[in-house]
Design an enzyme around this catalytic site. Sequence first.
Site, PDB file in Angstrom:
ATOM      1  N   ASP A 130      -5.245 -94.011 -89.055  1.00 54.64           N
ATOM      2  CA  ASP A 130      -6.412 -93.440 -89.735  1.00 54.64           C
ATOM      3  C   ASP A 130      -5.989 -92.132 -90.387  1.00 54.64           C
ATOM      4  O   ASP A 130      -4.800 -91.773 -90.379  1.00 54.64           O
ATOM      5  CB  ASP A 130      -7.581 -93.253 -88.745  1.00 54.64           C
TER       6      ASP A 130
ATOM      7  N   HIS B 114      -8.902 -94.393 -95.355  1.00 51.53           N
ATOM      8  CA  HIS B 114      -8.504 -93.929 -94.013  1.00 51.53           C
ATOM      9  C   HIS B 114      -6.978 -93.915 -93.869  1.00 51.53           C
ATOM     10  O   HIS B 114      -6.434 -94.360 -92.861  1.00 51.53           O
ATOM     11  CB  HIS B 114      -9.159 -94.791 -92.919  1.00 51.53           C
TER      12      HIS B 114
ATOM     13  N   ASP C 264     -12.799 -99.955 -94.889  1.00 54.70           N
ATOM     14  CA  ASP C 264     -14.125 -99.343 -94.771  1.00 54.70           C
ATOM     15  C   ASP C 264     -14.170 -97.981 -95.453  1.00 54.70           C
ATOM     16  O   ASP C 264     -13.155 -97.316 -95.624  1.00 54.70           O
ATOM     17  CB  ASP C 264     -14.544 -99.205 -93.296  1.00 54.70           C
ATOM     18  N   GLU C 265     -15.388 -97.589 -95.823  1.00 54.93           N
ATOM     19  CA  GLU C 265     -15.692 -96.243 -96.318  1.00 54.93           C
ATOM     20  C   GLU C 265     -14.714 -95.817 -97.413  1.00 54.93           C
ATOM     21  O   GLU C 265     -14.203 -94.694 -97.405  1.00 54.93           O
ATOM     22  CB  GLU C 265     -15.677 -95.254 -95.141  1.00 54.93           C
TER      23      GLU C 265
ATOM     24  N   TRP D 215     -20.326-104.341 -89.686  1.00 55.88           N
ATOM     25  CA  TRP D 215     -20.645-103.167 -88.857  1.00 55.88           C
ATOM     26  C   TRP D 215     -21.781-102.338 -89.411  1.00 55.88           C
ATOM     27  O   TRP D 215     -22.434-101.596 -88.702  1.00 55.88           O
ATOM     28  CB  TRP D 215     -19.404-102.270 -88.699  1.00 55.88           C
TER      29      TRP D 215
ATOM     30  N   TYR E 166     -21.609 -99.755 -81.123  1.00 61.80           N
ATOM     31  CA  TYR E 166     -20.732 -98.571 -81.183  1.00 61.80           C
ATOM     32  C   TYR E 166     -20.874 -97.770 -79.886  1.00 61.80           C
ATOM     33  O   TYR E 166     -21.829 -97.024 -79.684  1.00 61.80           O
ATOM     34  CB  TYR E 166     -21.073 -97.707 -82.411  1.00 61.80           C
TER      35      TYR E 166
ATOM     36  N   TRP F 246     -14.978 -95.594 -81.143  1.00 62.09           N
ATOM     37  CA  TRP F 246     -14.290 -94.608 -81.986  1.00 62.09           C
ATOM     38  C   TRP F 246     -14.102 -93.351 -81.162  1.00 62.09           C
ATOM     39  O   TRP F 246     -14.962 -93.007 -80.336  1.00 62.09           O
ATOM     40  CB  TRP F 246     -15.126 -94.326 -83.237  1.00 62.09           C
TER      41      TRP F 246
ATOM     42  N   GLU G  87     -13.313 -89.967 -82.197  1.00 66.67           N
ATOM     43  CA  GLU G  87     -13.335 -88.598 -82.739  1.00 66.67           C
ATOM     44  C   GLU G  87     -13.740 -87.608 -81.640  1.00 66.67           C
ATOM     45  O   GLU G  87     -13.177 -86.516 -81.531  1.00 66.67           O
ATOM     46  CB  GLU G  87     -14.352 -88.472 -83.885  1.00 66.67           C
TER      47      GLU G  87
END
Length: 532
Positions: free
Chosen positions: A175, A246, A309-310, A377, A402, A462, A464
């Site tokens: 990532d 990412h 993604d994103e 998702w 999640y 995830w 973070e």
Amino acid sequence: MIIPRPAEYTAHSGEFVLGPVLDLHAGSGAERPADLLAAYLGTDRPRTGAGPAAGEGTGIFLCLADGAHDHPHGYDLLITPDQVRLAAPSEAGLFNGVQTLRQLLPAQALSADPAAASAADWRWPACHVRDAPRLAWRGVMLDVARHFMPIEFLHRLVDEAALHKLNIVHLHLTDDQGWRVEIDGLSRLTEIGATRTESMVGRAGSTVFDGVPHSGYYTRRELAGLVEYAAARGVTVVPEIGMPSHTRAAIAAYPELGNHPDVRLPVWTSWGISEDILAVHDQALDFCRHVLSDVMAIFPSRAIHIGGDECRTVQWANSDAARRRAAQAGLPDVAELLGWFLSRMHDFLSEHGRRAVCWNDAVGVGNLDPGVVATAWLKPEHAAEAIARGHQVIVAPHEHTYLDYRQTGHPDEPPSADDRVLTLADTYSFDPLPTGLTAVGAAALDDASGGPGVLGTQAQLWTESAPTTEVVRHLLYPRLCALAEGAWSDERRDPADFADRLQHHLLRLDALGALPAGRPEGWDPGAGLTMP
Ligand code: ACM
């Protein structure tokens, strides 16, 4: 007291007592599940060969039998005071049955401490279990990019996944904040990409940083060892290499892969969505193919997750080269290069007998190949949309799957990147196969057959805001147990019955050392579980 709940369980009278010497037999093709059972029982390697017929002699017999269940991954287990007979049409079915046998032992028998385990009263209740999974893909994803987790922890996660009859452990290996897999010939990925100077603390957009470097990656040998350990439990490790978004850790290592090769970016110390994405030139595509080749050499998994993604496409919009690439590909807009990019990688993986999985953001963007599996998702309706476009889908809407979201409103829940609460009751009530959608058969895991439909479901964690294995354990349990039940068991949903079984199951997890050492005082994840 089994989680996930078996399809049919019939109690009989009596018990099979496990003595100091066990007569364990593995028929042809049943050797690996029998080895696993032997390891769980702390006994000698099984004897191979068919062993005596049903009703003859005492002992434990595992065998492949086409007629044992009409589901390819189902199993039939009969325990009498003299014999244990586990039969299944496939090795996967036998592995599932072995986990049922493990759960039918007293909880203490699962103890990681040999003295405690040997003090357990080792016996199985006489019963007949006929059981099969509802969905083919039953997964748990761990993000080891935002925070690196020790390889030993991944081994334990795999074994705990197997306990819950989850057959997929998806590792989010790369990532913006870190590259965690050693790649042959691209040493800077780990020399530079595996370390960030510090980490942002708090929510997206926070300006607080901890000043502590964070670093770590897995060697090829470590990952190969994990893959082997997982295979011995019927679990497939699915690697994820995110692209073209990412990817800041990769661009930090090799700036020429980005859209601004003259800018030297550090590995990202913040969280959120970065506009720095891979360029769409041949060198970036070749880099991805090189990495995927290496990843395929480590991971035999048919499914390879390629992220997607994103993906903000501002840098492509501002790049002459990207605009030319879009025009050459006949795409009306650079944004469509996302589906184009992922489809090129799907073509490459297909040539090698593999299959791409991506996050559902790319579905409908730039003619994404329908052979790509979509992990839906973003919104619950995205699963049906992707199926309508011809994809097989892993149903994983964030608001239900999640596990990084807080699980109670307790003030001492570990910090989360988000304010949301996802309770145990929410995870238990989540139905990954809602009315109107159909599941594809188990064969789709191996050969992409079955056409569009629901391949399965998975939990996401995830990291973070989860810097340690203790926090990860806090977030996993007990919600993972509820998601595993939704993946495995049929539509019957009885929260009171689940709560009852969970009480006992927590003793198993405790014996295994799977629960965090402490929980916030007064923390009650079960609140609301006995729902109307
Ligand atoms: C995701 O949560 N960005 C897949």
